[in-house]
Design a protein around this motif. Structure first.
Motif, PDB file in Angstrom:
ATOM      1  N   GLY A  96      -4.538   7.315  11.619  1.00 30.95           N
ATOM      2  CA  GLY A  96      -3.724   8.129  12.523  1.00 30.95           C
ATOM      3  C   GLY A  96      -4.550   9.126  13.289  1.00 30.95           C
ATOM      4  O   GLY A  96      -4.142   9.629  14.337  1.00 30.95           O
ATOM      5  N   ILE A 140       4.923   7.932  19.028  1.00 31.59           N
ATOM      6  CA  ILE A 140       4.543   8.578  17.773  1.00 31.59           C
ATOM      7  C   ILE A 140       4.030   9.989  18.029  1.00 31.59           C
ATOM      8  O   ILE A 140       4.205  10.892  17.201  1.00 31.59           O
ATOM      9  N   SER A 144       6.255  12.849  16.232  1.00 32.92           N
ATOM     10  CA  SER A 144       5.634  13.692  15.205  1.00 32.92           C
ATOM     11  C   SER A 144       5.666  15.158  15.606  1.00 32.92           C
ATOM     12  O   SER A 144       5.808  16.041  14.750  1.00 32.92           O
ATOM     13  N   TYR A 193       3.458   9.951   6.569  1.00 33.89           N
ATOM     14  CA  TYR A 193       4.112   8.938   7.415  1.00 33.89           C
ATOM     15  C   TYR A 193       3.166   8.480   8.521  1.00 33.89           C
ATOM     16  O   TYR A 193       3.103   7.275   8.845  1.00 33.89           O
ATOM     17  N   LEU A 194       2.429   9.427   9.118  1.00 34.11           N
ATOM     18  CA  LEU A 194       1.481   9.061  10.176  1.00 34.11           C
ATOM     19  C   LEU A 194       0.404   8.121   9.639  1.00 34.11           C
ATOM     20  O   LEU A 194      -0.017   7.187  10.333  1.00 34.11           O
ATOM     21  N   TRP A 197       2.128   4.716   9.228  1.00 40.97           N
ATOM     22  CA  TRP A 197       2.385   4.134  10.551  1.00 40.97           C
ATOM     23  C   TRP A 197       1.088   3.586  11.148  1.00 40.97           C
ATOM     24  O   TRP A 197       1.075   2.486  11.730  1.00 40.97           O
ATOM     25  N   ALA A 198       0.004   4.339  11.009  1.00 44.48           N
ATOM     26  CA  ALA A 198      -1.277   3.903  11.576  1.00 44.48           C
ATOM     27  C   ALA A 198      -1.803   2.648  10.874  1.00 44.48           C
ATOM     28  O   ALA A 198      -2.377   1.769  11.520  1.00 44.48           O
ATOM     29  N   LEU A 200       0.062   0.349   9.525  1.00 47.25           N
ATOM     30  CA  LEU A 200       0.916  -0.765   9.938  1.00 47.25           C
ATOM     31  C   LEU A 200       0.715  -1.141  11.400  1.00 47.25           C
ATOM     32  O   LEU A 200       1.069  -2.249  11.822  1.00 47.25           O
ATOM     33  N   ASN A 201       0.172  -0.218  12.200  1.00 47.85           N
ATOM     34  CA  ASN A 201      -0.035  -0.469  13.641  1.00 47.85           C
ATOM     35  C   ASN A 201      -1.484  -0.147  14.017  1.00 47.85           C
ATOM     36  O   ASN A 201      -1.743   0.754  14.832  1.00 47.85           O
ATOM     37  N   PRO A 405      12.461   8.784  12.262  1.00 46.18           N
ATOM     38  CA  PRO A 405      11.767   8.713  10.960  1.00 46.18           C
ATOM     39  C   PRO A 405      11.507  10.078  10.343  1.00 46.18           C
ATOM     40  O   PRO A 405      11.550  10.238   9.118  1.00 46.18           O
TER      41      PRO A 405
END
Length: 433
Positions: A96, A140, A144, A193-194, A197-198, A200-201, A405
């Motif tokens: 992230g 994002i 965030s 969460y960041l 997310w990072a 997963l992406n 989220p």
């Protein structure tokens, strides 16, 4: 007409007015006027004039435009870029990467301002343009920031905690101490969460800069010195008792002007643009605040918050059921009222029910602040959503979607302090010794 029917009518009116493209502040005032005309005996025009003038001329509100102007100065000079240069080497290893500057920046600034809107606007002015320039996805980045901006209510000093402490006869110093660990917990959840997310992406995050040795990282950290000095000046002036929050905001503006001038990045054009940018953003926020104040007055005359709170109290729910009902109640109420007004209008009715259920009032204060934070990012009238809409010119629905989220992370935080109440009570207990 029943309270449920009145609530439904006013929500429908709000959606209808917002859907026609009317400015948000005017839409809130319009709903308040409808409510007073139909369900109150007080003349709506007179009440609107007095309330809007009162909210617009409040001295305590002066800190908000000053903090926003400080953010504009940082954004338009080299100071914000220097902050990223200093932070980048330390967060590059985290999934992230620079997205974490939103959370870290908001957590630090929350200890300065005590205001969700000021935190969101000031940090957003520094981080969003820089993240966009470096290729981070807007969704994002903005989501965030909206979530982390709510930390302004939880990390002391917090105006809502003061209002609750007075209403519930709870020590304000202990409330401030109780908010520290939940604030750290919420910031950790947002950063966590960041990271997820990072992971997963991976393709959405720009590549890391070249690896640096510890000595190189420390060398790059020298760019943080101006911003750290500025934050220390603002925080130090508040906690030493030398300045109020408003005076500390003025210290922040003066400090940012001096530092940017010393760096050679302040000229007349930058000064003028920062002043006009801060004025435009604050005027948008001030109009929303004025409309929200009138809506608060209308709700008070109609008696809607009090009636709904009495109805929840009459259900005789077990503690967990009561808290779930109150969470939903405050989220719905957040569609009409600001956080302070929610506390003022409902605590007198709710607190006896809470005490009867055996819930600790100190713990309940942090619960209230957390659910009021949720209301800050709950459409259609989440205040942080409006601030970001004014800054980014994005649709309110899109901003609400990318922020969702972080709303659920706040729900998780409430669950964690329920199952582990020591998160709230540990520091105040140490303070009593």
């Amino acid at each position: 007409m029943s309270d449920l029917a009145i609530t439904g009518l006013l929500i429908a009116a709000l959606f209808l007015i917002l859907g026609t493209g009317v400015w948000i502040g005017l839409a809130l005032s319009g709903v308040a006027w409808i409510g007073m005309q139909l369900f109150s005996s007080r003349p709506a025009g007179d009440a609107m004039a007095v309330t809007i003038w009162g909210s617009s001329s409040s001295w305590t509100l002066t800190a908000l435009p000053l903090f926003i102007w400080m953010g504009e100065i940082l954004f338009r000079t080299r100071l914000s870029n220097d902050m990223f240069r200093g932070l980048a080497p330390w967060v590059q290893a985290l999934p992230g990467r620079l997205l974490h500057t939103n959370v870290v920046g908001c957590a630090i600034f929350a200890a300065v301002s005590g205001s969700s809107a000021a935190t969101c606007a000031t940090i957003g002015k520094m981080t969003l343009p820089e993240l966009s320039r470096r290729g981070y996805p807007d969704g994002i980045s903005i989501g965030s920031l909206a979530g982390a901006g709510t930390l302004g209510l939880l990390i002391p000093p917090s105006i809502i905690m003061i209002v609750y402490g007075v209403s519930a006869d709870v020590s304000i110093a202990q409330l401030f101490m109780a908010g520290v660990l939940p604030g750290v917990l919420l910031a950790a959840l947002f950063s966590g969460y960041l990271v997820v997310w990072a992971l997963l992406n991976p393709g959405a995050i720009p590549p890391a800069d070249r690896p640096m040795s510890l000595a190189q990282k420390l060398s790059e950290s020298r760019h943080l010195i101006p911003v750290v000095l500025l934050i220390a000046a603002v925080l130090g002036s508040i906690y030493s008792g030398l300045a109020t929050a408003t005076e500390a905001a003025a210290v922040g503006v003066l400090g940012s002007l001096i530092l940017s001038a010393a760096q050679g990045s302040l000229d007349w054009k930058t000064f003028r643009e920062s002043l006009m940018g801060g004025t435009r953003l604050y005027c948008m926020i001030a109009m929303i605040l004025a409309g929200a104040s009138f809506l608060t007055l209308a709700m008070g005359y109609i008696g809607l918050p009090r009636h709904l709170a009495e109805w929840i109290g009459s259900l005789n729910l077990p503690p967990l059921g009561l808290l779930a009902a109150l969470m939903l109640f405050f989220i719905v109420l957040g569609c009409f009222l600001d956080g302070i007004s929610m506390v003022v209008l409902t605590m007198g009715v709710i607190l006896p029910t809470v005490q009867k259920a055996g819930i600790d009032l100190l713990w309940f204060g942090i619960f209230v602040v957390l659910v009021v934070e949720m209301a800050q990012i709950t459409p259609p009238v989440g205040f942080n959503l409006f601030v970001l809409q004014g800054m980014t010119k994005r649709e309110i629905g899109w901003i609400a979607r990318v922020t969702l989220p972080f709303f659920f992370l706040m729900v998780l935080a409430v669950a964690l302090i329920w199952f582990f109440p020591q998160i709230v009570t540990l520091l105040p207990a140490q303070m009593r010794r």
